[in-house]
Design an enzyme around this catalytic site. Structure first.
Site, PDB file in Angstrom:
ATOM      1  N   CYS A   1      63.655  39.727  42.805  1.00  0.00           N
ATOM      2  CA  CYS A   1      62.467  39.745  43.418  1.00  0.00           C
ATOM      3  C   CYS A   1      62.531  38.695  44.724  1.00  0.00           C
ATOM      4  O   CYS A   1      62.979  37.447  44.411  1.00  0.00           O
ATOM      5  CB  CYS A   1      61.419  39.413  42.592  1.00  0.00           C
ATOM      6  SG  CYS A   1      59.765  39.213  43.397  1.00  0.00           S
TER       7      CYS A   1
ATOM      8  N   LYS B   1      30.661  39.440  56.947  1.00  0.00           N
ATOM      9  CA  LYS B   1      30.757  39.456  55.271  1.00  0.00           C
ATOM     10  C   LYS B   1      30.519  38.368  54.604  1.00  0.00           C
ATOM     11  O   LYS B   1      30.221  38.155  53.782  1.00  0.00           O
ATOM     12  CB  LYS B   1      31.733  40.764  54.818  1.00  0.00           C
ATOM     13  CG  LYS B   1      31.536  42.044  55.218  1.00  0.00           C
ATOM     14  CD  LYS B   1      32.863  42.758  54.782  1.00  0.00           C
ATOM     15  CE  LYS B   1      32.710  44.398  55.418  1.00  0.00           C
ATOM     16  NZ  LYS B   1      33.806  45.188  54.755  1.00  0.00           N
TER      17      LYS B   1
ATOM     18  N   ARG C   1      23.935  30.833  27.776  1.00  0.00           N
ATOM     19  CA  ARG C   1      24.471  31.980  27.040  1.00  0.00           C
ATOM     20  C   ARG C   1      25.788  31.766  27.067  1.00  0.00           C
ATOM     21  O   ARG C   1      26.584  32.391  26.332  1.00  0.00           O
ATOM     22  CB  ARG C   1      23.942  33.328  27.806  1.00  0.00           C
ATOM     23  CG  ARG C   1      22.530  33.637  27.610  1.00  0.00           C
ATOM     24  CD  ARG C   1      21.780  33.193  26.201  1.00  0.00           C
ATOM     25  NE  ARG C   1      20.551  33.835  26.250  1.00  0.00           N
ATOM     26  CZ  ARG C   1      19.498  33.048  26.495  1.00  0.00           C
ATOM     27  NH1 ARG C   1      19.478  31.788  26.683  1.00  0.00           N
ATOM     28  NH2 ARG C   1      18.199  33.615  26.304  1.00  0.00           N
TER      29      ARG C   1
ATOM     30  N   CYS D   1      55.490  38.462  39.268  1.00  0.00           N
ATOM     31  CA  CYS D   1      54.438  38.224  40.461  1.00  0.00           C
ATOM     32  C   CYS D   1      54.037  39.606  41.026  1.00  0.00           C
ATOM     33  O   CYS D   1      54.658  40.645  40.464  1.00  0.00           O
ATOM     34  CB  CYS D   1      55.142  37.471  41.563  1.00  0.00           C
ATOM     35  SG  CYS D   1      56.300  38.142  42.445  1.00  0.00           S
TER      36      CYS D   1
ATOM     37  N   CYS E   1      56.907  41.770  42.105  1.00  0.00           N
ATOM     38  CA  CYS E   1      57.761  42.199  41.047  1.00  0.00           C
ATOM     39  C   CYS E   1      57.462  43.912  40.951  1.00  0.00           C
ATOM     40  O   CYS E   1      58.289  44.812  40.603  1.00  0.00           O
ATOM     41  CB  CYS E   1      57.807  41.650  39.724  1.00  0.00           C
ATOM     42  SG  CYS E   1      58.479  39.876  39.832  1.00  0.00           S
TER      43      CYS E   1
ATOM     44  N   ASN F   1      44.804  45.731  52.054  1.00  0.00           N
ATOM     45  CA  ASN F   1      46.094  46.081  52.448  1.00  0.00           C
ATOM     46  C   ASN F   1      47.061  45.310  52.086  1.00  0.00           C
ATOM     47  O   ASN F   1      47.146  44.118  51.358  1.00  0.00           O
ATOM     48  CB  ASN F   1      45.767  45.880  54.042  1.00  0.00           C
ATOM     49  CG  ASN F   1      45.764  44.347  54.417  1.00  0.00           C
ATOM     50  OD1 ASN F   1      46.570  43.793  54.475  1.00  0.00           O
ATOM     51  ND2 ASN F   1      44.422  44.009  54.702  1.00  0.00           N
TER      52      ASN F   1
ATOM     53  N   THR G   1      48.171  41.678  53.419  1.00  0.00           N
ATOM     54  CA  THR G   1      47.605  40.384  52.793  1.00  0.00           C
ATOM     55  C   THR G   1      47.754  40.416  51.436  1.00  0.00           C
ATOM     56  O   THR G   1      48.017  39.137  51.140  1.00  0.00           O
ATOM     57  CB  THR G   1      45.868  40.765  52.946  1.00  0.00           C
ATOM     58  OG1 THR G   1      45.551  41.053  54.377  1.00  0.00           O
ATOM     59  CG2 THR G   1      45.125  39.701  52.483  1.00  0.00           C
TER      60      THR G   1
ATOM     61  N   CYS H   1      39.526  52.874  52.260  1.00  0.00           N
ATOM     62  CA  CYS H   1      38.307  53.662  51.844  1.00  0.00           C
ATOM     63  C   CYS H   1      37.806  54.408  53.126  1.00  0.00           C
ATOM     64  O   CYS H   1      37.261  55.557  52.867  1.00  0.00           O
ATOM     65  CB  CYS H   1      37.182  52.528  51.417  1.00  0.00           C
ATOM     66  SG  CYS H   1      37.724  51.635  49.802  1.00  0.00           S
TER      67      CYS H   1
END
Length: 266
Positions: free
Chosen positions: A251, A83, A11, A178, A181, A128, A131, A194
């Site tokens: 930046c 996870k 497909r 980036c 910026c 976060n 990271t 969350c």
């Protein structure tokens, strides 16, 4: 491709914009995914189903019962498991040909420097700002395209930050921005998670699926990416808003005139 692969990916092959050449690029590609939670779940499942040859997933957390409301790569039997490994099991069940490396660790600057260097595309599915900024800096330093997504409450956003400029895609402006910026690392940012703010379950699926789509397009050399554009979704009304993004002078990450920038000396 062998006969089984031609059938599995038929497909995609039927699409003029992908075809056999595009699918072969996917099979030879390496995607780095930071986070195997709400956004990472659909990202990882779609990348695996699409036949991205190598996928590295990085996540330090374990599956919790509260995750199952939205993190579709995991199930009740895997509560308490890492996870990254849980997601790898789900990916293998869909497409055992994909080579998956599950890294149960936090994506710090040192780890990212090595991981990003070996990837063809990076997908930030973290939750976060620390990271996100570390991932962005590594992507700018190694000139790797970054697909960034976020979702909280009923609000989602997605963009592509492609520091390759014309070297990677002629359609990408040479001065493409980036992540820093848009969200300067030196500016104070509220930590929204969350666990404290809540999140509408299908929202992470919508944004994550779009992240996977952008990554697949980048890897296959198909279509126009979201580089230079930020799309925002209001899940209450299902209305999308798009704004144009430009590189921010000064930046601290992508402006080579700034001491300590990731592109300094390039």
């Amino acid at each position: 491709m062998n006969d089984e692969q031609l059938l599995r990916y038929s497909r995609h092959i039927l699409l003029e914009e992908l075809g056999i050449e595009g699918q072969e690029r996917l099979l030879a590609a390496h995607a780095l995914v930071i986070g195997a939670g709400g956004l990472g779940s659909p990202v990882l499942l779609y990348l695996a189903s699409a036949g991205v040859g190598r996928i590295t997933v990085v996540d330090p957390d374990v599956v919790d019962l509260t995750n199952l409301q939205r993190q579709i790569a995991h199930d009740l039997a895997r509560v308490g498991q890492p996870k990254a490994r849980s997601a790898a099991q789900s990916m293998a069940a869909i497409n055992p040909e994909v080579q998956v490396e599950a890294r149960v660790e936090r994506a710090g600057p040192e780890q990212l420097d090595a991981l990003v260097a070996g990837a063809d595309v990076v997908l930030d599915c973290s939750d976060n700002f620390d990271t996100r900024h570390a991932v962005n800096r590594a992507c700018v330093a190694h000139r790797k395209p970054l697909v960034s997504g976020a979702a909280i409450r009923f609000d989602g956003q997605i963009s592509v930050f492609d520091s390759r400029g014309h070297d990677g895609d002629p359609a990408v402006p040479a001065d493409a921005p980036c992540y820093a910026c848009l969200f300067p690392p030196e500016a104070p940012a509220d930590a929204v998670r969350c666990a404290t703010m809540g999140v509408f379950a299908p929202l992470v699926g919508i944004v994550g699926a779009m992240q996977a789509a952008e990554a697949i397009k980048l890897l296959a050399g198909s279509g126009r990416s979201l580089a230079g554009r930020l799309q925002m979704l209001d899940g209450r009304s299902m209305e999308w808003t798009e704004i144009g993004l430009k590189r921010r002078p000064g930046c601290s990450v992508c402006d080579p005139a700034v001491p300590g920038a990731a592109v300094a000396g390039r």
